[in-house]
Design a protein around this motif. Structure first.
Motif, PDB file in Angstrom:
ATOM      1  N   SER A   1      23.373  20.144 -13.533  1.00 55.10           N
ATOM      2  CA  SER A   1      22.038  20.683 -13.821  1.00 55.10           C
ATOM      3  C   SER A   1      21.158  19.656 -14.522  1.00 55.10           C
ATOM      4  O   SER A   1      19.967  19.552 -14.226  1.00 55.10           O
ATOM      5  CB  SER A   1      22.145  21.949 -14.669  1.00 55.10           C
ATOM      6  OG  SER A   1      22.648  22.999 -13.890  1.00 55.10           O
ATOM      7  N   ALA A   2      21.736  18.914 -15.449  1.00 62.73           N
ATOM      8  CA  ALA A   2      20.966  17.868 -16.133  1.00 62.73           C
ATOM      9  C   ALA A   2      20.458  16.848 -15.120  1.00 62.73           C
ATOM     10  O   ALA A   2      19.304  16.400 -15.190  1.00 62.73           O
ATOM     11  CB  ALA A   2      21.823  17.194 -17.201  1.00 62.73           C
ATOM     12  N   LEU A   3      21.305  16.494 -14.164  1.00 56.50           N
ATOM     13  CA  LEU A   3      20.876  15.587 -13.098  1.00 56.50           C
ATOM     14  C   LEU A   3      19.757  16.228 -12.295  1.00 56.50           C
ATOM     15  O   LEU A   3      18.746  15.582 -11.989  1.00 56.50           O
ATOM     16  CB  LEU A   3      22.053  15.230 -12.191  1.00 56.50           C
ATOM     17  CG  LEU A   3      21.705  14.405 -10.952  1.00 56.50           C
ATOM     18  CD1 LEU A   3      21.039  13.078 -11.339  1.00 56.50           C
ATOM     19  CD2 LEU A   3      22.951  14.175 -10.104  1.00 56.50           C
TER      20      LEU A   3
ATOM     21  N   ALA B   1      16.629   7.799 -17.901  1.00 54.86           N
ATOM     22  CA  ALA B   1      17.651   8.833 -18.021  1.00 54.86           C
ATOM     23  C   ALA B   1      18.391   9.095 -16.707  1.00 54.86           C
ATOM     24  O   ALA B   1      19.540   9.529 -16.725  1.00 54.86           O
ATOM     25  CB  ALA B   1      17.015  10.133 -18.513  1.00 54.86           C
ATOM     26  N   LEU B   2      17.727   8.822 -15.587  1.00 59.66           N
ATOM     27  CA  LEU B   2      18.341   9.133 -14.289  1.00 59.66           C
ATOM     28  C   LEU B   2      19.691   8.458 -14.078  1.00 59.66           C
ATOM     29  O   LEU B   2      20.644   9.138 -13.664  1.00 59.66           O
ATOM     30  CB  LEU B   2      17.385   8.762 -13.160  1.00 59.66           C
ATOM     31  CG  LEU B   2      16.722   9.927 -12.460  1.00 59.66           C
ATOM     32  CD1 LEU B   2      15.706   9.444 -11.443  1.00 59.66           C
ATOM     33  CD2 LEU B   2      17.697  10.862 -11.843  1.00 59.66           C
ATOM     34  N   PRO B   3      19.826   7.160 -14.341  1.00 61.56           N
ATOM     35  CA  PRO B   3      21.152   6.555 -14.124  1.00 61.56           C
ATOM     36  C   PRO B   3      22.237   7.190 -14.989  1.00 61.56           C
ATOM     37  O   PRO B   3      23.361   7.392 -14.526  1.00 61.56           O
ATOM     38  CB  PRO B   3      20.938   5.084 -14.492  1.00 61.56           C
ATOM     39  CG  PRO B   3      19.482   4.851 -14.341  1.00 61.56           C
ATOM     40  CD  PRO B   3      18.825   6.155 -14.692  1.00 61.56           C
ATOM     41  N   GLN B   4      21.892   7.553 -16.223  1.00 64.22           N
ATOM     42  CA  GLN B   4      22.872   8.205 -17.091  1.00 64.22           C
ATOM     43  C   GLN B   4      23.236   9.584 -16.552  1.00 64.22           C
ATOM     44  O   GLN B   4      24.406   9.968 -16.563  1.00 64.22           O
ATOM     45  CB  GLN B   4      22.317   8.329 -18.506  1.00 64.22           C
ATOM     46  CG  GLN B   4      22.132   6.994 -19.180  1.00 64.22           C
ATOM     47  CD  GLN B   4      21.425   7.128 -20.513  1.00 64.22           C
ATOM     48  OE1 GLN B   4      20.741   8.111 -20.784  1.00 64.22           O
ATOM     49  NE2 GLN B   4      21.584   6.120 -21.357  1.00 64.22           N
ATOM     50  N   ALA B   5      22.237  10.328 -16.096  1.00 64.57           N
ATOM     51  CA  ALA B   5      22.502  11.656 -15.542  1.00 64.57           C
ATOM     52  C   ALA B   5      23.349  11.554 -14.278  1.00 64.57           C
ATOM     53  O   ALA B   5      24.264  12.355 -14.070  1.00 64.57           O
ATOM     54  CB  ALA B   5      21.186  12.380 -15.259  1.00 64.57           C
ATOM     55  N   ARG B   6      23.040  10.578 -13.436  1.00 64.29           N
ATOM     56  CA  ARG B   6      23.845  10.384 -12.217  1.00 64.29           C
ATOM     57  C   ARG B   6      25.288  10.058 -12.557  1.00 64.29           C
ATOM     58  O   ARG B   6      26.223  10.589 -11.951  1.00 64.29           O
ATOM     59  CB  ARG B   6      23.255   9.255 -11.367  1.00 64.29           C
ATOM     60  CG  ARG B   6      22.014   9.608 -10.635  1.00 64.29           C
ATOM     61  CD  ARG B   6      21.622   8.421  -9.715  1.00 64.29           C
ATOM     62  NE  ARG B   6      20.260   8.479  -9.307  1.00 64.29           N
ATOM     63  CZ  ARG B   6      19.778   9.230  -8.336  1.00 64.29           C
ATOM     64  NH1 ARG B   6      20.579  10.039  -7.679  1.00 64.29           N
ATOM     65  NH2 ARG B   6      18.496   9.200  -8.022  1.00 64.29           N
ATOM     66  N   ARG B   7      25.460   9.185 -13.535  1.00 63.39           N
ATOM     67  CA  ARG B   7      26.809   8.782 -13.933  1.00 63.39           C
ATOM     68  C   ARG B   7      27.585   9.984 -14.483  1.00 63.39           C
ATOM     69  O   ARG B   7      28.738  10.201 -14.121  1.00 63.39           O
ATOM     70  CB  ARG B   7      26.715   7.656 -14.971  1.00 63.39           C
ATOM     71  CG  ARG B   7      27.950   6.835 -15.122  1.00 63.39           C
ATOM     72  CD  ARG B   7      27.782   5.535 -15.926  1.00 63.39           C
ATOM     73  NE  ARG B   7      26.672   5.476 -16.865  1.00 63.39           N
ATOM     74  CZ  ARG B   7      25.490   4.888 -16.612  1.00 63.39           C
ATOM     75  NH1 ARG B   7      25.256   4.320 -15.453  1.00 63.39           N
ATOM     76  NH2 ARG B   7      24.540   4.857 -17.528  1.00 63.39           N
TER      77      ARG B   7
ATOM     78  N   ALA C   1      21.680  18.905  -6.445  1.00 58.46           N
ATOM     79  CA  ALA C   1      22.397  18.884  -7.724  1.00 58.46           C
ATOM     80  C   ALA C   1      22.563  20.298  -8.281  1.00 58.46           C
ATOM     81  O   ALA C   1      23.648  20.669  -8.753  1.00 58.46           O
ATOM     82  CB  ALA C   1      21.666  17.996  -8.729  1.00 58.46           C
ATOM     83  N   PHE C   2      21.502  21.098  -8.227  1.00 64.15           N
ATOM     84  CA  PHE C   2      21.605  22.473  -8.713  1.00 64.15           C
ATOM     85  C   PHE C   2      22.587  23.271  -7.872  1.00 64.15           C
ATOM     86  O   PHE C   2      23.375  24.070  -8.396  1.00 64.15           O
ATOM     87  CB  PHE C   2      20.234  23.154  -8.736  1.00 64.15           C
ATOM     88  CG  PHE C   2      19.301  22.578  -9.754  1.00 64.15           C
ATOM     89  CD1 PHE C   2      19.658  22.511 -11.096  1.00 64.15           C
ATOM     90  CD2 PHE C   2      18.063  22.087  -9.374  1.00 64.15           C
ATOM     91  CE1 PHE C   2      18.797  21.978 -12.044  1.00 64.15           C
ATOM     92  CE2 PHE C   2      17.192  21.551 -10.313  1.00 64.15           C
ATOM     93  CZ  PHE C   2      17.566  21.498 -11.655  1.00 64.15           C
ATOM     94  N   GLU C   3      22.580  23.058  -6.575  1.00 64.05           N
ATOM     95  CA  GLU C   3      23.521  23.774  -5.704  1.00 64.05           C
ATOM     96  C   GLU C   3      24.957  23.339  -5.965  1.00 64.05           C
ATOM     97  O   GLU C   3      25.874  24.152  -5.892  1.00 64.05           O
ATOM     98  CB  GLU C   3      23.105  23.621  -4.252  1.00 64.05           C
ATOM     99  CG  GLU C   3      21.833  24.429  -3.980  1.00 64.05           C
ATOM    100  CD  GLU C   3      21.301  24.327  -2.567  1.00 64.05           C
ATOM    101  OE1 GLU C   3      21.691  23.396  -1.828  1.00 64.05           O
ATOM    102  OE2 GLU C   3      20.477  25.191  -2.212  1.00 64.05           O
ATOM    103  N   ALA C   4      25.158  22.063  -6.313  1.00 65.05           N
ATOM    104  CA  ALA C   4      26.499  21.597  -6.680  1.00 65.05           C
ATOM    105  C   ALA C   4      26.966  22.310  -7.948  1.00 65.05           C
ATOM    106  O   ALA C   4      28.134  22.713  -8.050  1.00 65.05           O
ATOM    107  CB  ALA C   4      26.500  20.084  -6.880  1.00 65.05           C
ATOM    108  N   ALA C   5      26.066  22.475  -8.905  1.00 67.16           N
ATOM    109  CA  ALA C   5      26.414  23.192 -10.135  1.00 67.16           C
ATOM    110  C   ALA C   5      26.789  24.633  -9.828  1.00 67.16           C
ATOM    111  O   ALA C   5      27.756  25.170 -10.390  1.00 67.16           O
ATOM    112  CB  ALA C   5      25.245  23.144 -11.118  1.00 67.16           C
ATOM    113  N   LEU C   6      26.054  25.248  -8.926  1.00 65.04           N
ATOM    114  CA  LEU C   6      26.312  26.653  -8.590  1.00 65.04           C
ATOM    115  C   LEU C   6      27.593  26.835  -7.784  1.00 65.04           C
ATOM    116  O   LEU C   6      28.189  27.914  -7.823  1.00 65.04           O
ATOM    117  CB  LEU C   6      25.108  27.246  -7.858  1.00 65.04           C
ATOM    118  CG  LEU C   6      23.870  27.395  -8.752  1.00 65.04           C
ATOM    119  CD1 LEU C   6      22.642  27.719  -7.910  1.00 65.04           C
ATOM    120  CD2 LEU C   6      24.104  28.444  -9.813  1.00 65.04           C
ATOM    121  N   MET C   7      28.016  25.814  -7.085  1.00 63.23           N
ATOM    122  CA  MET C   7      29.295  25.891  -6.371  1.00 63.23           C
ATOM    123  C   MET C   7      30.449  26.010  -7.378  1.00 63.23           C
ATOM    124  O   MET C   7      31.431  26.691  -7.126  1.00 63.23           O
ATOM    125  CB  MET C   7      29.499  24.654  -5.498  1.00 63.23           C
ATOM    126  CG  MET C   7      28.542  24.575  -4.328  1.00 63.23           C
ATOM    127  SD  MET C   7      28.815  25.869  -3.107  1.00 63.23           S
ATOM    128  CE  MET C   7      30.297  25.272  -2.351  1.00 63.23           C
TER     129      MET C   7
END
Length: 87
Positions: A26-28, A7-13, A44-50
């Motif tokens: 957040s999924a990532l 799942a990681l490559p899909q989440a990254r993409r 990744a979570f901090e990017a979502a919160l930005m």
């Protein structure tokens, strides 16, 4: 763990393709946490919160990542901040 690695490559993409989508970030973050990559998950979570400071899923994920990193004081403060934001 095998499914996480799949799942990681899909989440990254998804996070890369739609960097302004807090759900994708957040999924990532959660995929990275399950893969024991807490520092990357925190980013990744901090990017979502930005993008969406009130996004509850990212707030909770950030707390989980901080705890995984042993940063319990910061995790407690983030929890208190989240409680204050919803009240």
């Amino acid at each position: 763990l095998g499914r996480v690695r799949e799942a990681l490559p899909q989440a990254r993409r998804a996070a890369h393709d739609d960097a302004r989508n807090p759900a994708a970030q957040s999924a990532l973050g959660y995929a990275l946490l399950r893969d024991r990559q807490a520092e990357a998950a925190l980013r990744a979570f901090e990017a979502a919160l930005m993008v969406a400071p009130a996004f509850a899923e990212a707030r909770l994920g950030r707390i989980d990542a901080l705890r995984a990193l042993g940063r319990d004081g910061e995790a407690r403060q983030a929890l208190e901040d989240s409680r204050a934001a919803i009240m």
